[in-house]
Design a protein around this motif. Structure first.
Motif, short mmCIF file in Angstrom:
data_model
loop_
_atom_site.label_atom_id
_atom_site.label_comp_id
_atom_site.label_asym_id
_atom_site.label_seq_id
_atom_site.Cartn_x
_atom_site.Cartn_y
_atom_site.Cartn_z
N GLU B 5 -4.18 3.14 12.41
CA GLU B 5 -3.15 3.50 11.42
C GLU B 5 -2.26 2.53 10.90
OE1 GLU B 5 -2.01 6.46 9.26
OE2 GLU B 5 -2.64 7.53 11.08
N GLU B 7 0.08 0.76 7.90
CA GLU B 7 0.85 1.07 6.79
C GLU B 7 1.79 -0.31 6.01
OE1 GLU B 7 3.92 3.83 8.16
OE2 GLU B 7 2.45 4.98 9.02
N HIS B 8 1.32 -0.56 4.91
CA HIS B 8 2.06 -1.40 3.85
C HIS B 8 2.08 -2.81 4.63
CE1 HIS B 8 3.50 1.89 1.53
NE2 HIS B 8 3.96 2.49 2.77
N ASP B 21 0.10 -5.37 0.75
CA ASP B 21 0.49 -4.04 0.82
C ASP B 21 -0.64 -3.15 1.53
OD1 ASP B 21 2.39 -1.94 1.16
OD2 ASP B 21 2.07 -1.34 -1.24
N SER B 23 -2.61 -0.04 3.18
CA SER B 23 -2.32 1.09 4.38
C SER B 23 -3.78 1.57 4.38
CB SER B 23 -1.65 2.14 3.52
OG SER B 23 -0.20 1.53 3.34
N SER B 25 -6.25 4.47 7.22
CA SER B 25 -6.00 5.15 8.48
C SER B 25 -7.82 5.40 8.83
CB SER B 25 -5.38 6.48 8.43
OG SER B 25 -5.99 7.46 7.57
N GLY B 58 4.94 -4.83 7.21
CA GLY B 58 4.19 -3.52 7.40
C GLY B 58 4.21 -3.18 8.92
N LYS B 59 3.56 -2.20 9.22
CA LYS B 59 3.38 -1.65 10.56
C LYS B 59 2.03 -1.37 10.86
CE LYS B 59 6.27 1.78 10.16
NZ LYS B 59 7.12 2.90 10.25
#
Lengths: 366, 302
Positions: B5, B7-8, B21, B23, B25, B58-59
């Motif tokens: 997962e 994100e950004h 950026d 993202s 999953s 981001g994560k």
């Protein structure tokens, strides 16, 4: 896991086509070949004599000089021009000119009609050659004095005594210094190349995705070279003892103690180099650069005391200066670590700085 | 819980922004493909996900572990096979596997079942130095080393680059078997024809994800009608076709041109007639279904 990492390093070391041979050849070369090659003793000085006196006295002087073993008599000629030609052609290193009234003036204690010319294209050979000639003449004059009995001109008899190296044997002076060079190379630069090599092949990435701690990985990389360094140190000492009969005047353990301190410095330095270079070629260039400065500014070949002030300041940042000084003091003089505490302090200070910088930059590159 | 997962995620190298950026999953137990040309940012994304590099922003989570904070846990549960062969060439096959097994705190025997099928193919050479193996064997060895600790997620960065067609097919069969054993596979490739082999995929171009979905979904989104056109000479034909009214784009695809057109404005017959009228010989055209590459070209155009 540590055991496995170490096992891998040793396996790779022994499988490397060059490294194990080098580990053996290094101390052997260092001890058996280099002490002779880097000797500052001057022999075979080509000598030309211009003998305008042609008396028995002048003949005795020439005999005295050539029998000393340091000089090779090229020619005895009549004209100074001819002698100068020899020197211009690089066939003569020194010219002694004996004036026509030489035999009459000797022993009178007045000015001696004798000229010395030295070729100083090779500075060391020139200056040492001039000293040799001067001491030959001094000895000759002394003999002449005793020959002419009754003449009691007071002469100052200078007799030199060399402490810690009574025969001024250059080789014994170089043995500890060569150990210094060997240890620095093996513990600092080989591991740097090894780590950069893993970077180049990408294997370090593969290790980094495993749960292995980076510190464990790096320390396991360094340990084999420490073992090899101690092996080289021991081998050098044994060879020096077997071949030249040189033994360490101080405590053998203090040699190992200072080598240990030096290893801390070089390990940090090696790690630092590997952090800042991406391939073996870059690393080689940096190593070469440092090694040149370290060797030339260490006092191993030329005494630090005769350097200009600003150059002396540079040597304070050179770990090899401290290590070489301590090794010579222990080996030749039998100093204890307390006697050379300042060398230990210097090594520790540089070691702390280099290792912390290495750790800092290593964390940043992650 | 999704296996991956993110994100950004963004990453810049000095002035170049490699990943912008992003993202994504990835579901547990699927083969997820990251498809894009060289320099699209695939390897950067891999290095961020495998905790080798920090993202600028981001994560990300791998099996619920944060890619920054929990990197130690992540390293226990992922397998990573970089694009370049990066095992110890001076160690033997056996030694490489044993070494990496030990680094993960396990042994070959413990996880023998996981890699049995692949390992059996290189077992006859287990005494040989890794550097002396053929390309295909090296790849199998690298896969063994990446799987030896039974990872939950397997990252493969361009595993089939520079591999012949037969070995590529073999390799994908291996991936299906790995997937069948419950491992999530995240694979990148510059080859569009491999895209159809993934369960789901993302198309990446210049650091941007331009589309995500199953191969069928991506193909279904293709908005135009598509023709394959042939004629001699080929290259002037390409330029001529691009000028035609109602033609959206035309690209050379192997031995034919793929031409996208708007069915409201023109028809196959019109296009063919125009090509013949312009003096091209042996002109043929037939309707085709779009492939992933057509979709990629169309998405890149935007």
């Amino acid at each position: 896991m540590w055991k496995y990492l170490l096992e891998k390093e040793f396996k790779q070391f022994f499988r490397n086509p060059g490294l194990p041979k080098m580990a053996i050849a290094f101390p052997v070369l260092m001890m058996l070949v280099f002490p002779f090659a880097v000797s500052m003793e001057i022999r075979n000085i080509n000598l030309v004599v211009v003998d305008n006196n042609k008396s028995t006295v002048s003949a005795q002087l020439i005999e005295k000089c050539t029998s000393s073993g340091y000089f090779k008599l090229i020619d005895i000629c009549q004209s100074p021009e001819k002698a100068q030609e020899y020197m211009d052609d690089n066939r003569a290193d020194a010219i002694i000119t004996i004036e026509s009234d030489f035999d009459e003036e000797t022993g009178k204690g007045t000015g001696l009609p004798l000229g010395i010319k030295v070729n100083t294209v090779n500075g060391t050979k020139g200056s040492i050659g001039a000293q040799y000639i001067a001491s030959c003449i001094r000895m000759f004059l002394k003999e002449q004095d005793t020959g002419t009995a009754g003449n009691s001109t007071p002469t100052i008899d200078i007799s030199e005594k060399y402490y810690y190296n009574p025969y001024m044997d250059y080789k014994v002076f170089m043995v500890p210094a060569l150990i210094v060079i060997a240890i620095t190379m093996v513990t600092g630069f080989f591991p740097a190349l090894n780590i950069v090599g893993e970077k180049e092949t990408g294997t370090i990435e593969q290790i980094n995705v495993t749960p292995v701690k980076k510190t464990a990985f790096i320390i396991c990389k360094l340990i084999p070279y420490w073992v090899i360094a101690l092996f080289i140190l021991t081998a050098c000492l044994i060879i020096a003892w077997l071949v030249f009969g040189y033994t360490c005047h101080g405590n053998l353990l203090s040699l190992y103690l200072f080598s240990g301190l030096q290893i801390i410095v070089t390990a940090g330095l090696g790690l630092l180099i590997s952090n800042y270079s991406n391939n073996a070629q870059q690393a080689m260039f940096i190593i070469w650069f440092f090694m040149m400065i370290f060797m030339l500014m260490s006092g191993i070949f030329t005494p630090i005391a005769s350097m200009p002030e600003w150059a002396k300041v540079i040597t304070y940042f050179n770990p090899m200066r401290y290590y070489a000084d301590a090794m010579r003091a222990i080996f030749l003089k039998g100093s204890s670590p307390l006697d050379v505490w300042y060398d230990a302090a210097g090594l520790l200070a540089i070691g702390t700085a280099v290792v912390s910088w290495a750790i800092f930059s290593y964390k940043k590159t992650e | 819980m999704n296996a991956i997962e993110i994100e950004h995620i963004s990453k810049n190298y000095k002035t170049v922004s490699a990943v912008k950026d992003i993202s994504l999953s990835v579901k547990e137990g699927e083969i997820f493909g990251l498809i894009g040309p060289d320099g699209a940012g695939k390897t950067t994304l891999f290095r961020i996900m495998t905790t080798l590099m920090l993202a600028d922003a981001g994560k990300g989570r791998i099996c619920g572990f944060d890619i920054v904070k929990d990197y130690a846990q992540i390293r226990q549960i992922i397998g990573y096979m970089p694009g370049r062969f990066s095992l110890y060439q001076d160690l033997s096959v056996q030694e490489n596997i044993d070494f990496f097994a030990t680094m993960f705190g396990t042994t070959l025997q413990d996880n023998y079942e996981t890699i049995r099928e692949i390992y059996s193919q290189i077992e006859p050479f287990r005494k040989r130095k890794a550097g002396k193996l053929s390309g295909g064997m090296k790849q199998k060895l690298a896969l063994c080393c990446a799987l030896v600790h039974k990872p939950s997620v397997l990252f493969l960065d361009e595993p089939t680059t520079g591999v012949d067609a037969v070995s590529r097919k073999d390799f994908w069969n291996m991936l299906y078997r790995i997937k069948a054993s419950g491992v999530t596979v995240f694979v990148s490739t510059p080859y569009m024809d491999e895209a159809g082999l993934c369960d789901r995929m993302a198309l990446i171009r210049q650091g941007n994800i331009i589309d995500t979905g199953t191969p069928a979904e991506i193909v279904a989104k293709y908005p135009y009608a598509l023709l394959a056109v042939k004629g001699t000479p080929m290259y002037p034909l390409l330029k001529e076709l691009r000028k035609l009214d109602g033609v959206i784009s035309c690209f050379s695809f192997g031995d034919s041109h793929h031409l996208a057109y708007d069915p409201a404005k023109t028809q196959k017959e019109n296009i063919l007639a125009a090509a013949v009228a312009a003096g091209f010989k042996d002109c043929t055209a037939w309707e085709i279904k779009p492939g992933i590459e057509d979709c990629f070209m169309q998405l890149s155009e935007q």
